[in-house]
Motif scaffolding. Structure first.
Motif, mmCIF file in Angstrom:
data_model
loop_
_atom_site.group_PDB
_atom_site.id
_atom_site.type_symbol
_atom_site.label_atom_id
_atom_site.label_comp_id
_atom_site.label_asym_id
_atom_site.label_seq_id
_atom_site.Cartn_x
_atom_site.Cartn_y
_atom_site.Cartn_z
ATOM 1 N N VAL A 215 -0.627 1.099 -5.809
ATOM 2 C CA VAL A 215 0.557 1.890 -6.181
ATOM 3 C C VAL A 215 0.148 2.975 -7.194
ATOM 4 O O VAL A 215 -1.039 3.155 -7.470
ATOM 5 C CB VAL A 215 1.674 0.978 -6.758
ATOM 6 N N ILE A 216 1.149 3.684 -7.727
ATOM 7 C CA ILE A 216 0.816 4.712 -8.715
ATOM 8 C C ILE A 216 1.168 4.244 -10.135
ATOM 9 O O ILE A 216 1.968 3.338 -10.323
ATOM 10 C CB ILE A 216 1.523 6.053 -8.417
ATOM 11 N N GLY A 217 0.558 4.891 -11.118
ATOM 12 C CA GLY A 217 0.786 4.547 -12.517
ATOM 13 C C GLY A 217 -0.172 5.373 -13.356
ATOM 14 O O GLY A 217 -1.107 5.991 -12.824
ATOM 15 N N GLY A 218 0.066 5.386 -14.657
ATOM 16 C CA GLY A 218 -0.760 6.199 -15.550
ATOM 17 C C GLY A 218 -2.223 5.819 -15.536
ATOM 18 O O GLY A 218 -3.095 6.646 -15.827
ATOM 19 N N ASN A 219 -2.491 4.564 -15.193
ATOM 20 C CA ASN A 219 -3.894 4.121 -15.181
ATOM 21 C C ASN A 219 -4.468 4.012 -13.766
ATOM 22 O O ASN A 219 -5.479 3.365 -13.538
ATOM 23 C CB ASN A 219 -4.003 2.778 -15.900
ATOM 24 N N ILE B 137 -14.353 8.568 -4.726
ATOM 25 C CA ILE B 137 -13.013 8.360 -4.170
ATOM 26 C C ILE B 137 -12.492 9.725 -3.698
ATOM 27 O O ILE B 137 -12.172 10.591 -4.506
ATOM 28 C CB ILE B 137 -12.060 7.757 -5.228
ATOM 29 N N THR B 138 -12.421 9.876 -2.374
ATOM 30 C CA THR B 138 -11.895 11.141 -1.852
ATOM 31 C C THR B 138 -10.428 10.999 -1.438
ATOM 32 O O THR B 138 -9.737 11.994 -1.233
ATOM 33 C CB THR B 138 -12.735 11.630 -0.657
ATOM 34 N N ASN B 139 -9.970 9.748 -1.337
ATOM 35 C CA ASN B 139 -8.569 9.505 -0.973
ATOM 36 C C ASN B 139 -8.203 8.094 -1.437
ATOM 37 O O ASN B 139 -8.807 7.118 -0.991
ATOM 38 C CB ASN B 139 -8.414 9.645 0.549
ATOM 39 N N THR B 140 -7.233 8.000 -2.337
ATOM 40 C CA THR B 140 -6.906 6.652 -2.850
ATOM 41 C C THR B 140 -6.173 5.809 -1.802
ATOM 42 O O THR B 140 -5.971 4.611 -2.007
ATOM 43 C CB THR B 140 -6.031 6.719 -4.129
ATOM 44 N N ASP B 141 -5.775 6.450 -0.700
ATOM 45 C CA ASP B 141 -5.121 5.692 0.371
ATOM 46 C C ASP B 141 -6.128 4.989 1.287
ATOM 47 O O ASP B 141 -5.756 4.179 2.128
ATOM 48 C CB ASP B 141 -4.205 6.627 1.179
ATOM 49 N N ASP C 93 0.842 -1.188 0.000
ATOM 50 C CA ASP C 93 0.000 0.000 0.000
ATOM 51 C C ASP C 93 0.884 1.248 0.000
ATOM 52 O O ASP C 93 1.351 1.688 1.044
ATOM 53 C CB ASP C 93 -0.925 -0.008 1.228
ATOM 54 N N ALA C 94 1.117 1.766 -1.217
ATOM 55 C CA ALA C 94 1.893 3.009 -1.333
ATOM 56 C C ALA C 94 0.973 4.219 -1.164
ATOM 57 O O ALA C 94 1.438 5.359 -1.130
ATOM 58 C CB ALA C 94 2.581 3.063 -2.693
ATOM 59 N N GLY C 95 -0.322 3.969 -1.072
ATOM 60 C CA GLY C 95 -1.294 5.053 -0.944
ATOM 61 C C GLY C 95 -1.959 5.401 -2.272
ATOM 62 O O GLY C 95 -2.946 6.109 -2.307
ATOM 63 N N GLY C 96 -1.378 4.924 -3.363
ATOM 64 C CA GLY C 96 -1.898 5.314 -4.684
ATOM 65 C C GLY C 96 -1.552 6.769 -4.948
ATOM 66 O O GLY C 96 -0.562 7.288 -4.411
ATOM 67 N N LEU C 97 -2.356 7.458 -5.751
ATOM 68 C CA LEU C 97 -2.041 8.859 -6.077
ATOM 69 C C LEU C 97 -2.057 9.747 -4.829
ATOM 70 O O LEU C 97 -1.330 10.733 -4.754
ATOM 71 C CB LEU C 97 -2.998 9.381 -7.147
ATOM 72 N N SER C 98 -2.861 9.390 -3.833
ATOM 73 C CA SER C 98 -2.787 10.080 -2.531
ATOM 74 C C SER C 98 -1.609 9.454 -1.788
ATOM 75 O O SER C 98 -1.758 8.815 -0.740
ATOM 76 C CB SER C 98 -4.073 9.877 -1.731
#
Ligand code: BES
Ligand code: MN
Ligand code: ZN
Length: 489
Positions: free
Chosen positions: A314-318, A336-340, A263-268
Protein backbone atom coordinates in the motif's frame (compact mmCIF):
# COMPACT_ATOMS: atom_id res chain seq x y z
CA UNK A 1 -24.69 -32.90 2.95
CA UNK A 2 -22.44 -33.38 0.02
CA UNK A 3 -21.62 -36.30 -2.20
CA UNK A 4 -21.52 -39.96 -1.20
CA UNK A 5 -21.41 -43.36 -2.84
CA UNK A 6 -24.06 -45.62 -1.34
CA UNK A 7 -24.61 -49.37 -1.37
CA UNK A 8 -28.41 -49.21 -1.12
CA UNK A 9 -30.97 -46.50 -1.82
CA UNK A 10 -32.89 -45.81 1.34
CA UNK A 11 -34.82 -42.60 0.87
CA UNK A 12 -37.26 -40.85 -1.37
CA UNK A 13 -35.20 -38.52 -3.49
CA UNK A 14 -36.24 -34.99 -4.38
CA UNK A 15 -34.77 -35.62 -7.82
CA UNK A 16 -33.29 -38.46 -9.78
CA UNK A 17 -30.79 -37.33 -12.39
CA UNK A 18 -30.12 -39.70 -15.24
CA UNK A 19 -27.16 -39.11 -17.58
CA UNK A 20 -27.93 -40.33 -21.07
CA UNK A 21 -25.94 -40.65 -24.24
CA UNK A 22 -27.31 -39.04 -27.38
CA UNK A 23 -29.71 -41.29 -29.30
CA UNK A 24 -29.44 -44.06 -26.68
CA UNK A 25 -32.47 -42.98 -24.69
CA UNK A 26 -34.81 -45.41 -26.45
CA UNK A 27 -32.77 -48.45 -25.44
CA UNK A 28 -34.60 -50.95 -23.29
CA UNK A 29 -31.65 -51.34 -20.95
CA UNK A 30 -32.00 -47.93 -19.32
CA UNK A 31 -31.74 -49.05 -15.73
CA UNK A 32 -34.08 -46.53 -14.40
CA UNK A 33 -37.14 -47.64 -16.39
CA UNK A 34 -37.19 -50.95 -14.54
CA UNK A 35 -38.71 -49.28 -11.49
CA UNK A 36 -41.62 -47.78 -13.37
CA UNK A 37 -45.16 -48.93 -13.70
CA UNK A 38 -46.26 -49.59 -17.28
CA UNK A 39 -48.38 -46.41 -17.31
CA UNK A 40 -45.56 -44.23 -16.06
CA UNK A 41 -43.14 -45.79 -18.51
CA UNK A 42 -45.51 -45.00 -21.35
CA UNK A 43 -45.95 -41.48 -20.05
CA UNK A 44 -42.20 -40.84 -20.00
CA UNK A 45 -41.66 -42.39 -23.42
CA UNK A 46 -44.44 -40.20 -24.75
CA UNK A 47 -42.92 -37.10 -23.17
CA UNK A 48 -39.49 -37.86 -24.62
CA UNK A 49 -41.06 -38.16 -28.09
CA UNK A 50 -43.17 -35.06 -27.72
CA UNK A 51 -40.24 -32.93 -26.51
CA UNK A 52 -37.98 -34.50 -29.17
CA UNK A 53 -35.42 -35.19 -26.46
CA UNK A 54 -32.45 -37.15 -27.84
CA UNK A 55 -29.75 -36.58 -25.20
CA UNK A 56 -27.68 -33.98 -27.02
CA UNK A 57 -24.93 -32.38 -24.96
CA UNK A 58 -26.46 -30.26 -22.16
CA UNK A 59 -30.01 -31.08 -23.29
CA UNK A 60 -32.28 -31.45 -20.27
CA UNK A 61 -35.71 -33.01 -19.85
CA UNK A 62 -37.53 -32.84 -16.52
CA UNK A 63 -40.53 -35.00 -15.74
CA UNK A 64 -42.69 -35.71 -12.72
CA UNK A 65 -44.84 -38.78 -12.20
CA UNK A 66 -46.80 -40.27 -9.36
CA UNK A 67 -46.58 -43.79 -8.00
CA UNK A 68 -48.35 -44.97 -4.81
CA UNK A 69 -48.89 -41.37 -3.69
CA UNK A 70 -45.24 -40.43 -4.06
CA UNK A 71 -44.34 -37.80 -6.60
CA UNK A 72 -41.11 -38.54 -8.39
CA UNK A 73 -39.05 -35.90 -10.20
CA UNK A 74 -36.63 -37.16 -12.75
CA UNK A 75 -34.23 -35.18 -14.88
CA UNK A 76 -32.68 -36.56 -18.03
CA UNK A 77 -29.36 -34.95 -18.87
CA UNK A 78 -27.86 -35.41 -22.32
CA UNK A 79 -24.08 -35.80 -22.44
CA UNK A 80 -23.91 -35.95 -26.26
CA UNK A 81 -22.24 -38.64 -28.34
CA UNK A 82 -19.81 -40.80 -26.39
CA UNK A 83 -17.06 -40.40 -28.99
CA UNK A 84 -17.08 -36.62 -28.47
CA UNK A 85 -17.16 -36.82 -24.69
CA UNK A 86 -14.38 -34.99 -22.84
CA UNK A 87 -13.74 -34.41 -19.15
CA UNK A 88 -14.77 -30.80 -19.56
CA UNK A 89 -17.96 -31.47 -21.54
CA UNK A 90 -19.14 -34.14 -19.10
CA UNK A 91 -18.39 -31.93 -16.10
CA UNK A 92 -20.20 -29.08 -17.76
CA UNK A 93 -23.31 -31.16 -18.53
CA UNK A 94 -23.58 -32.39 -14.95
CA UNK A 95 -22.86 -29.00 -13.37
CA UNK A 96 -25.43 -27.24 -15.54
CA UNK A 97 -28.09 -29.37 -13.82
CA UNK A 98 -26.89 -29.85 -10.27
CA UNK A 99 -26.04 -26.19 -9.69
CA UNK A 100 -29.78 -25.52 -9.55
CA UNK A 101 -30.69 -28.50 -7.36
CA UNK A 102 -31.06 -28.70 -3.61
CA UNK A 103 -32.10 -31.54 -1.32
CA UNK A 104 -31.62 -35.29 -1.83
CA UNK A 105 -30.64 -36.21 -5.34
CA UNK A 106 -29.71 -39.57 -6.81
CA UNK A 107 -27.51 -39.62 -9.90
CA UNK A 108 -27.62 -42.54 -12.28
CA UNK A 109 -26.31 -43.22 -15.72
CA UNK A 110 -27.04 -45.45 -18.66
CA UNK A 111 -23.28 -45.90 -19.02
CA UNK A 112 -20.90 -46.17 -16.05
CA UNK A 113 -18.16 -44.35 -17.99
CA UNK A 114 -20.17 -41.17 -17.50
CA UNK A 115 -19.60 -41.41 -13.76
CA UNK A 116 -16.32 -40.08 -12.38
CA UNK A 117 -16.68 -40.23 -8.60
CA UNK A 118 -13.98 -37.61 -7.90
CA UNK A 119 -15.57 -35.28 -10.45
CA UNK A 120 -18.95 -35.61 -8.74
CA UNK A 121 -17.33 -34.90 -5.37
CA UNK A 122 -15.78 -31.71 -6.65
CA UNK A 123 -18.95 -30.61 -8.45
CA UNK A 124 -21.15 -31.00 -5.40
CA UNK A 125 -18.69 -29.10 -3.20
CA UNK A 126 -18.59 -26.35 -5.85
CA UNK A 127 -22.38 -26.26 -6.14
CA UNK A 128 -22.79 -26.01 -2.37
CA UNK A 129 -20.26 -23.20 -1.96
CA UNK A 130 -21.42 -19.73 -1.13
CA UNK A 131 -19.56 -16.79 0.36
CA UNK A 132 -22.45 -14.99 2.00
CA UNK A 133 -21.29 -14.56 5.60
CA UNK A 134 -21.49 -10.76 5.34
CA UNK A 135 -25.07 -10.73 4.11
CA UNK A 136 -27.66 -10.01 6.81
CA UNK A 137 -30.39 -12.61 7.19
CA UNK A 138 -33.75 -11.28 6.07
CA UNK A 139 -35.85 -11.82 9.19
CA UNK A 140 -39.11 -11.03 7.40
CA UNK A 141 -38.50 -13.69 4.85
CA UNK A 142 -37.25 -16.59 6.95
CA UNK A 143 -38.74 -19.25 4.72
CA UNK A 144 -36.98 -17.98 1.62
CA UNK A 145 -33.65 -17.71 3.45
CA UNK A 146 -33.97 -21.23 4.78
CA UNK A 147 -34.71 -22.56 1.32
CA UNK A 148 -31.68 -20.78 -0.05
CA UNK A 149 -29.51 -22.37 2.61
CA UNK A 150 -30.72 -25.87 1.78
CA UNK A 151 -27.82 -27.78 0.32
CA UNK A 152 -27.43 -30.43 -2.31
CA UNK A 153 -26.95 -33.99 -1.10
CA UNK A 154 -26.01 -36.14 -4.08
CA UNK A 155 -25.81 -39.91 -3.92
CA UNK A 156 -24.57 -42.48 -6.38
CA UNK A 157 -25.39 -46.16 -6.04
CA UNK A 158 -22.39 -48.46 -6.46
CA UNK A 159 -22.09 -51.68 -4.52
CA UNK A 160 -18.49 -52.20 -5.63
CA UNK A 161 -17.06 -48.92 -4.36
CA UNK A 162 -15.29 -49.60 -1.06
CA UNK A 163 -13.17 -46.59 -0.26
CA UNK A 164 -14.08 -44.60 2.83
CA UNK A 165 -12.78 -41.29 1.63
CA UNK A 166 -13.45 -39.84 -1.79
CA UNK A 167 -10.49 -37.76 -2.91
CA UNK A 168 -12.77 -35.47 -4.93
CA UNK A 169 -14.88 -34.71 -1.87
CA UNK A 170 -11.91 -34.03 0.41
CA UNK A 171 -10.21 -31.84 -2.20
CA UNK A 172 -13.53 -30.12 -2.86
CA UNK A 173 -13.86 -29.27 0.84
CA UNK A 174 -10.29 -27.98 1.02
CA UNK A 175 -10.87 -26.02 -2.20
CA UNK A 176 -13.67 -24.26 -0.34
CA UNK A 177 -11.30 -23.44 2.53
CA UNK A 178 -8.93 -21.88 -0.03
CA UNK A 179 -11.84 -19.96 -1.55
CA UNK A 180 -12.91 -18.69 1.87
CA UNK A 181 -9.39 -17.43 2.61
CA UNK A 182 -9.29 -15.59 -0.73
CA UNK A 183 -12.86 -14.25 -0.71
CA UNK A 184 -12.42 -12.77 2.74
CA UNK A 185 -11.92 -9.01 2.23
CA UNK A 186 -8.48 -7.60 3.01
CA UNK A 187 -9.70 -5.78 6.13
CA UNK A 188 -10.53 -9.19 7.61
CA UNK A 189 -7.61 -11.11 6.08
CA UNK A 190 -4.46 -9.30 7.18
CA UNK A 191 -1.04 -11.04 7.23
CA UNK A 192 -1.58 -11.71 10.93
CA UNK A 193 -5.00 -13.28 10.36
CA UNK A 194 -3.73 -15.33 7.42
CA UNK A 195 -0.98 -16.67 9.70
CA UNK A 196 -3.54 -17.51 12.40
CA UNK A 197 -5.59 -19.38 9.82
CA UNK A 198 -2.53 -21.38 8.77
CA UNK A 199 -1.89 -22.26 12.44
CA UNK A 200 -5.47 -23.43 12.98
CA UNK A 201 -5.52 -25.48 9.78
CA UNK A 202 -2.13 -26.99 10.68
CA UNK A 203 -3.61 -28.19 14.01
CA UNK A 204 -6.81 -29.44 12.35
CA UNK A 205 -5.18 -31.32 9.49
CA UNK A 206 -1.84 -32.28 10.99
CA UNK A 207 1.07 -30.23 9.72
CA UNK A 208 3.58 -28.03 11.51
CA UNK A 209 3.29 -24.23 11.30
CA UNK A 210 5.81 -21.59 12.42
CA UNK A 211 5.04 -17.89 12.31
CA UNK A 212 7.83 -15.29 12.23
CA UNK A 213 7.03 -11.69 13.07
CA UNK A 214 8.68 -8.57 11.75
CA UNK A 215 11.67 -8.51 14.13
CA UNK A 216 12.53 -12.09 13.15
CA UNK A 217 12.08 -11.30 9.46
CA UNK A 218 14.51 -8.41 9.91
CA UNK A 219 17.05 -10.71 11.53
CA UNK A 220 16.71 -13.01 8.53
CA UNK A 221 17.72 -10.12 6.24
CA UNK A 222 14.58 -10.42 4.13
CA UNK A 223 14.84 -6.77 3.09
CA UNK A 224 13.03 -7.11 -0.25
CA UNK A 225 10.05 -8.67 1.49
CA UNK A 226 10.09 -6.02 4.24
CA UNK A 227 10.38 -3.16 1.73
CA UNK A 228 7.13 -4.22 0.04
CA UNK A 229 5.24 -4.46 3.34
CA UNK A 230 6.79 -1.40 4.91
CA UNK A 231 3.98 1.13 4.42
CA UNK A 232 1.11 -0.91 5.84
CA UNK A 233 -0.18 -0.75 9.41
CA UNK A 234 -0.93 -4.46 8.98
CA UNK A 235 2.56 -5.79 9.60
CA UNK A 236 4.14 -8.66 7.65
CA UNK A 237 4.37 -12.27 8.76
CA UNK A 238 6.54 -15.10 7.47
CA UNK A 239 4.55 -18.33 7.52
CA UNK A 240 6.49 -21.61 7.37
CA UNK A 241 4.61 -24.91 7.12
CA UNK A 242 6.05 -28.42 7.18
CA UNK A 243 4.46 -31.73 6.35
CA UNK A 244 6.53 -34.87 6.86
CA UNK A 245 4.89 -37.86 5.21
CA UNK A 246 8.14 -39.74 4.58
CA UNK A 247 10.42 -40.01 7.60
CA UNK A 248 13.01 -42.03 5.72
CA UNK A 249 13.93 -39.05 3.53
CA UNK A 250 15.54 -35.75 4.49
CA UNK A 251 14.49 -34.12 1.22
CA UNK A 252 11.41 -32.00 0.79
CA UNK A 253 9.56 -30.33 -2.04
CA UNK A 254 9.48 -26.57 -1.50
CA UNK A 255 6.27 -24.62 -2.17
CA UNK A 256 6.21 -20.85 -2.09
CA UNK A 257 2.90 -18.97 -2.31
CA UNK A 258 2.57 -15.28 -3.09
CA UNK A 259 0.94 -13.77 -0.01
CA UNK A 260 0.00 -10.18 -0.82
CA UNK A 261 -3.01 -9.72 1.44
CA UNK A 262 -3.64 -6.56 -0.54
CA UNK A 263 -1.92 -5.07 -3.56
CA UNK A 264 -2.77 -1.42 -4.11
CA UNK A 265 0.34 -1.13 -6.28
CA UNK A 266 2.24 0.96 -3.75
CA UNK A 267 3.38 4.39 -4.97
CA UNK A 268 3.00 3.09 -8.55
CA UNK A 269 -0.61 2.97 -7.51
CA UNK A 270 -3.29 0.99 -9.35
CA UNK A 271 -6.55 2.45 -10.63
CA UNK A 272 -9.65 1.77 -8.50
CA UNK A 273 -10.91 -0.74 -11.04
CA UNK A 274 -7.68 -2.73 -11.00
CA UNK A 275 -7.48 -2.53 -7.20
CA UNK A 276 -10.98 -3.81 -6.57
CA UNK A 277 -10.13 -7.51 -6.57
CA UNK A 278 -6.63 -7.24 -5.11
CA UNK A 279 -7.63 -8.98 -1.88
CA UNK A 280 -7.07 -12.04 -4.09
CA UNK A 281 -3.35 -11.36 -4.42
CA UNK A 282 -2.76 -13.93 -1.66
CA UNK A 283 -4.31 -16.79 -3.68
CA UNK A 284 -0.90 -18.44 -4.06
CA UNK A 285 -0.57 -18.43 -0.27
CA UNK A 286 -4.09 -19.79 0.25
CA UNK A 287 -3.36 -22.49 -2.34
CA UNK A 288 -0.19 -23.73 -0.63
CA UNK A 289 -2.03 -23.79 2.71
CA UNK A 290 -4.70 -25.89 0.98
CA UNK A 291 -2.11 -28.24 -0.49
CA UNK A 292 -0.68 -28.83 3.01
CA UNK A 293 -4.19 -29.65 4.28
CA UNK A 294 -4.76 -32.07 1.41
CA UNK A 295 -1.43 -33.89 1.81
CA UNK A 296 -2.02 -34.32 5.54
CA UNK A 297 -5.66 -35.35 5.12
CA UNK A 298 -4.80 -38.03 2.56
CA UNK A 299 -1.61 -39.13 4.39
CA UNK A 300 0.59 -38.67 1.34
CA UNK A 301 4.08 -40.11 1.84
CA UNK A 302 6.03 -37.05 0.72
CA UNK A 303 7.80 -34.24 2.58
CA UNK A 304 6.77 -30.70 1.75
CA UNK A 305 7.87 -27.33 3.13
CA UNK A 306 5.68 -24.34 2.27
CA UNK A 307 6.65 -20.73 2.79
CA UNK A 308 4.55 -17.56 2.58
CA UNK A 309 5.87 -14.02 2.85
CA UNK A 310 2.60 -12.33 3.84
CA UNK A 311 2.28 -8.54 3.63
CA UNK A 312 0.36 -5.65 2.06
CA UNK A 313 1.55 -3.39 -0.76
CA UNK A 314 0.00 0.00 0.00
CA UNK A 315 1.06 3.65 0.17
CA UNK A 316 2.39 5.64 3.13
CA UNK A 317 5.12 8.08 4.08
CA UNK A 318 7.59 5.25 4.53
CA UNK A 319 6.64 3.34 1.38
CA UNK A 320 9.38 1.99 -0.88
CA UNK A 321 9.72 4.12 -3.99
CA UNK A 322 10.37 3.83 -7.70
CA UNK A 323 14.10 4.46 -8.07
CA UNK A 324 15.05 2.83 -4.74
CA UNK A 325 17.66 0.12 -4.72
CA UNK A 326 17.03 -2.69 -2.27
CA UNK A 327 18.94 -5.81 -1.32
CA UNK A 328 17.34 -9.24 -1.35
CA UNK A 329 18.02 -11.90 1.29
CA UNK A 330 20.23 -13.60 -1.33
CA UNK A 331 22.39 -10.43 -1.53
CA UNK A 332 21.36 -9.28 -5.02
CA UNK A 333 20.66 -5.59 -5.50
CA UNK A 334 17.39 -4.67 -7.20
CA UNK A 335 16.46 -1.36 -8.77
CA UNK A 336 12.79 -0.68 -8.12
CA UNK A 337 11.35 0.51 -11.42
CA UNK A 338 7.72 -0.13 -10.43
CA UNK A 339 6.43 -0.70 -6.90
CA UNK A 340 3.51 -2.64 -8.39
CA UNK A 341 5.91 -5.43 -9.41
CA UNK A 342 6.04 -6.35 -5.71
CA UNK A 343 5.19 -10.06 -5.79
CA UNK A 344 8.56 -11.06 -7.22
CA UNK A 345 10.37 -9.20 -4.42
CA UNK A 346 8.49 -11.03 -1.68
CA UNK A 347 8.81 -14.34 -3.56
CA UNK A 348 12.55 -13.87 -4.09
CA UNK A 349 13.14 -13.71 -0.34
CA UNK A 350 10.66 -16.49 0.40
CA UNK A 351 12.43 -18.72 -2.16
CA UNK A 352 15.85 -17.90 -0.65
CA UNK A 353 14.54 -18.62 2.85
CA UNK A 354 13.12 -21.98 1.68
CA UNK A 355 16.36 -23.07 0.00
CA UNK A 356 18.58 -21.90 2.86
CA UNK A 357 16.71 -23.63 5.67
CA UNK A 358 15.72 -26.95 4.12
CA UNK A 359 16.99 -29.77 1.91
CA UNK A 360 14.91 -28.96 -1.14
CA UNK A 361 14.66 -31.39 -4.06
CA UNK A 362 12.54 -29.09 -6.23
CA UNK A 363 10.76 -25.82 -5.77
CA UNK A 364 7.39 -24.58 -7.03
CA UNK A 365 6.05 -21.07 -6.59
CA UNK A 366 2.41 -20.17 -7.08
CA UNK A 367 1.65 -16.52 -7.64
CA UNK A 368 -0.86 -14.05 -9.00
CA UNK A 369 2.16 -12.40 -10.56
CA UNK A 370 1.15 -10.55 -13.73
CA UNK A 371 -1.93 -9.04 -15.33
CA UNK A 372 -0.21 -9.82 -18.63
CA UNK A 373 -0.66 -13.57 -18.19
CA UNK A 374 -4.43 -12.95 -18.23
CA UNK A 375 -4.04 -11.07 -21.52
CA UNK A 376 -2.03 -13.98 -22.93
CA UNK A 377 -3.89 -17.05 -21.65
CA UNK A 378 -7.28 -15.88 -20.37
CA UNK A 379 -8.95 -17.16 -17.24
CA UNK A 380 -8.89 -20.91 -17.72
CA UNK A 381 -5.19 -21.65 -18.35
CA UNK A 382 -2.37 -21.24 -15.83
CA UNK A 383 0.97 -20.13 -17.26
CA UNK A 384 3.90 -22.33 -16.21
CA UNK A 385 7.56 -21.31 -16.39
CA UNK A 386 10.18 -23.94 -15.70
CA UNK A 387 13.80 -24.97 -16.03
CA UNK A 388 12.75 -28.65 -15.99
CA UNK A 389 10.32 -29.40 -18.82
CA UNK A 390 9.64 -32.98 -17.66
CA UNK A 391 8.14 -31.57 -14.44
CA UNK A 392 5.83 -29.37 -16.49
CA UNK A 393 4.59 -32.48 -18.31
CA UNK A 394 3.90 -34.20 -15.00
CA UNK A 395 2.05 -31.14 -13.75
CA UNK A 396 -0.03 -30.96 -16.91
CA UNK A 397 -0.96 -34.63 -16.54
CA UNK A 398 -1.93 -34.07 -12.91
CA UNK A 399 -4.13 -31.18 -14.06
CA UNK A 400 -5.82 -33.38 -16.68
CA UNK A 401 -7.31 -35.53 -13.90
CA UNK A 402 -9.27 -32.48 -12.72
CA UNK A 403 -9.78 -30.52 -15.93
CA UNK A 404 -7.32 -27.82 -14.82
CA UNK A 405 -5.26 -26.46 -17.70
CA UNK A 406 -1.57 -25.47 -17.94
CA UNK A 407 0.58 -23.99 -20.67
CA UNK A 408 4.37 -23.95 -20.82
CA UNK A 409 5.58 -20.37 -21.30
CA UNK A 410 8.85 -19.03 -22.76
CA UNK A 411 11.95 -18.58 -20.60
CA UNK A 412 14.39 -17.40 -23.27
CA UNK A 413 17.47 -15.41 -22.31
CA UNK A 414 16.15 -12.32 -24.12
CA UNK A 415 13.81 -11.92 -21.16
CA UNK A 416 16.76 -12.09 -18.79
CA UNK A 417 18.45 -9.29 -20.73
CA UNK A 418 15.32 -7.20 -20.26
CA UNK A 419 15.59 -7.19 -16.45
CA UNK A 420 19.22 -5.98 -16.44
CA UNK A 421 19.65 -2.68 -14.59
CA UNK A 422 22.19 0.08 -15.19
CA UNK A 423 22.72 0.75 -11.50
CA UNK A 424 21.86 -2.52 -9.74
CA UNK A 425 22.15 -6.26 -10.45
CA UNK A 426 18.58 -6.47 -11.78
CA UNK A 427 15.42 -4.39 -11.92
CA UNK A 428 12.02 -5.51 -10.71
CA UNK A 429 9.99 -4.44 -13.75
CA UNK A 430 10.89 -4.37 -17.41
CA UNK A 431 7.57 -2.86 -18.47
CA UNK A 432 4.74 -4.59 -20.24
CA UNK A 433 6.51 -6.43 -23.11
CA UNK A 434 6.75 -10.13 -22.30
CA UNK A 435 5.55 -9.32 -18.77
CA UNK A 436 4.91 -12.87 -17.54
CA UNK A 437 8.30 -14.07 -18.83
CA UNK A 438 10.37 -11.17 -17.41
CA UNK A 439 8.63 -11.82 -14.07
CA UNK A 440 9.62 -15.48 -14.27
CA UNK A 441 13.20 -14.60 -15.23
CA UNK A 442 13.40 -12.37 -12.15
CA UNK A 443 12.38 -15.30 -9.93
CA UNK A 444 14.82 -17.63 -11.67
CA UNK A 445 17.64 -15.46 -10.31
CA UNK A 446 16.88 -16.89 -6.86
CA UNK A 447 16.27 -20.59 -7.42
CA UNK A 448 19.95 -21.65 -7.33
CA UNK A 449 19.61 -24.08 -10.25
CA UNK A 450 17.14 -26.31 -8.44
CA UNK A 451 14.37 -27.91 -10.52
CA UNK A 452 11.73 -25.21 -10.44
CA UNK A 453 8.29 -24.30 -11.71
CA UNK A 454 6.60 -20.94 -11.45
CA UNK A 455 2.82 -20.94 -11.80
CA UNK A 456 1.34 -17.57 -12.75
CA UNK A 457 -2.26 -17.93 -11.57
CA UNK A 458 -3.36 -14.29 -12.05
CA UNK A 459 -5.93 -15.44 -14.64
CA UNK A 460 -7.16 -18.66 -13.06
CA UNK A 461 -7.47 -17.61 -9.42
CA UNK A 462 -10.42 -15.25 -9.33
CA UNK A 463 -13.50 -14.47 -11.42
CA UNK A 464 -15.48 -11.23 -11.55
CA UNK A 465 -18.46 -13.05 -13.06
CA UNK A 466 -19.90 -16.54 -12.52
CA UNK A 467 -17.60 -19.13 -14.11
CA UNK A 468 -18.24 -22.49 -15.75
CA UNK A 469 -18.18 -24.43 -12.48
CA UNK A 470 -18.22 -21.76 -9.84
CA UNK A 471 -19.99 -18.70 -8.70
CA UNK A 472 -17.93 -15.54 -9.05
CA UNK A 473 -15.02 -14.93 -6.69
CA UNK A 474 -12.13 -17.23 -5.82
CA UNK A 475 -11.93 -20.40 -7.91
CA UNK A 476 -9.65 -22.51 -5.71
CA UNK A 477 -8.14 -23.96 -8.88
CA UNK A 478 -4.59 -25.38 -8.98
CA UNK A 479 -4.83 -26.91 -5.48
CA UNK A 480 -6.06 -30.25 -6.87
CA UNK A 481 -3.38 -30.31 -9.55
CA UNK A 482 -0.56 -29.54 -7.11
CA UNK A 483 -1.80 -32.16 -4.66
CA UNK A 484 -1.94 -34.79 -7.43
CA UNK A 485 1.47 -33.73 -8.76
CA UNK A 486 3.11 -34.06 -5.34
CA UNK A 487 1.34 -37.32 -4.58
CA UNK A 488 2.68 -38.79 -7.86
CA UNK A 489 1.07 -41.82 -9.38
N1 BES B 1 -0.98 -8.67 -8.35
C1 BES B 1 -0.62 -8.10 -9.60
C2 BES B 1 -0.98 -8.98 -10.80
C3 BES B 1 -2.44 -9.23 -11.04
C4 BES B 1 -3.14 -8.42 -11.90
C5 BES B 1 -3.08 -10.30 -10.46
C6 BES B 1 -4.49 -8.65 -12.15
C7 BES B 1 -4.42 -10.54 -10.70
C8 BES B 1 -5.12 -9.72 -11.55
C9 BES B 1 0.87 -7.84 -9.63
O1 BES B 1 1.47 -7.54 -8.42
C10 BES B 1 1.11 -6.67 -10.53
O2 BES B 1 0.67 -5.62 -10.21
N2 BES B 1 1.81 -6.91 -11.61
C11 BES B 1 2.14 -5.88 -12.54
C12 BES B 1 3.53 -6.13 -13.05
C13 BES B 1 4.13 -4.99 -13.83
C14 BES B 1 4.28 -3.76 -12.96
C15 BES B 1 5.46 -5.42 -14.36
C16 BES B 1 1.10 -5.90 -13.66
O3 BES B 1 0.60 -6.96 -13.99
O4 BES B 1 0.79 -4.82 -14.16
MN1 MN C 1 1.32 -5.45 -7.99
ZN1 ZN D 1 0.53 -8.27 -6.74
Amino acid sequence: MGFSVIKKTSKNYDYIVLLVEEDKIKDEDIKFFKNLTIENKKFIEHLIKKEKFTGKKNEILSAKYCDENIIYSIIFVGVGKKKFLSYDSLKNSIYSVIKNLKGNVLIESTDSSFIDIDMLGILVENANYNFNKYKSIDKNNKKETKKENKKLNLEYLNTKFNSETIEGVELGKITNIVRDLVNEPANFMTPEILAENALILGKDYGFQVEIHDESEIEKLNMTAFLSVGRASVNRPRLIVMKYTGNNSSKNAIGLVGKGLCYDAGGLSIKSTGNMLTMKSDMTGAATVIGVMCALAKMNINKNVVSVIAACENVIGGNAYKPGDIIYTMAGKSVEITNTDAEGRLTLADAITYTLKNNKISEIIDIATLTGAVIVALGESITGVFTNTYSNFEKLKNAGDKWGEKYWNMPMDDEFKDMIKSCIADIKNSAGSFGGPSTGAKFLEEFIENKPWMHLDIAGTSFRDVDGKYYKKGATGEVLKTLYTYIKGE
